[in-house]
Design an enzyme around this catalytic site. Structure first.
Site, PDB file in Angstrom:
ATOM      1  CE  LYS A  25     -16.104  20.096  10.275  1.00 23.89           C
ATOM      2  NZ  LYS A  25     -14.854  20.121   9.569  1.00 23.89           N
ATOM      3  CB  SER A  47      -0.973  -0.037   1.169  1.00 20.07           C
ATOM      4  OG  SER A  47      -2.052   0.835   0.929  1.00 20.07           O
TER       5      SER A  47
END
Length: 197
Positions: free
Chosen positions: A79, A27
């Site tokens: 949010k 990764s």
């Protein structure tokens, strides 16, 4: 991770760079490694894991079962996107999928460019899994070998016979800059035995 990748690419403009892994370059670690000119890996090192993941824990029912009430005050509808106290809306799922795909495409381009593999072939390796280096030599890695082999390769690329090995301490901030062409910057976890030998 992308910042480190970019820094390695900049260093590569000044002098050759060889990445080495003795265990796992998956990764983000592999993302950084593809910025190097060459990748040397222990034959049984695991490399790849080309992909992006996002995990969302929806604990809303758990909160309710335990009498936990969450009051959220927010300035915009997204949010608290991804917060564990509620599930994702369909719109939020689309936003996250778009973000993942953007990161994924950047990862694919970095591997394709760094390994000089066509993008379509790169996608074949982009399943999220890792491979033993010995099974992907010539594609995801250049050579299998030890840290000594990586140092020898870099020495040849730099055309030096007695390189000065510089060990950095990853635990403390360091500004070692770009040393002369005979300096090899190595992680002490890999070079302690090399330096004693």
């Amino acid at each position: 991770m992308r910042e480190i990748y970019s820094t390695v690419r900049k260093l590569d403009m000044v002098k050759p760079v060889v990445a080495y892994t003795g265990g796992l370059a998956a990764s983000g670690g592999y993302y950084i490694a593809v910025a190097a000119d060459k990748i040397v890996a222990d034959p049984l090192a695991q490399v790849g894991s080309i992909g992006v993941i996002y995990v969302h824990y929806d604990l809303q029912k758990n909160y309710e079962m335990n009498g936990i009430k969450v009051d959220v005050f927010k300035t915009g509808p997204y949010k608290d996107m991804g917060a564990e106290w509620r599930g994702l809306t369909e719109q939020e799922r689309r936003i996250i999928e778009d973000q993942l795909n953007t990161y994924f495409q950047a990862f694919l381009r970095a591997v394709s460019t760094g390994r000089d593999i066509p993008l379509n072939e790169t996608r074949e390796y982009a399943t999220g899994r890792t491979w033993f280096a010995v099974n992907v030599t010539g594609s995801l890695v250049d050579e299998t070998g030890s840290i000594d082999d990586a140092v020898d390769l870099l020495s040849k690329m730099l055309n030096v016979s007695n390189p000065r090995v510089v060990v950095y301490n990853g635990g403390q901030p360091s500004n070692f800059g770009i040393f002369g062409s005979t300096a090899l910057l190595l992680d002490p976890r890999y070079v302690n035995a090399y330096l004693r030998g």
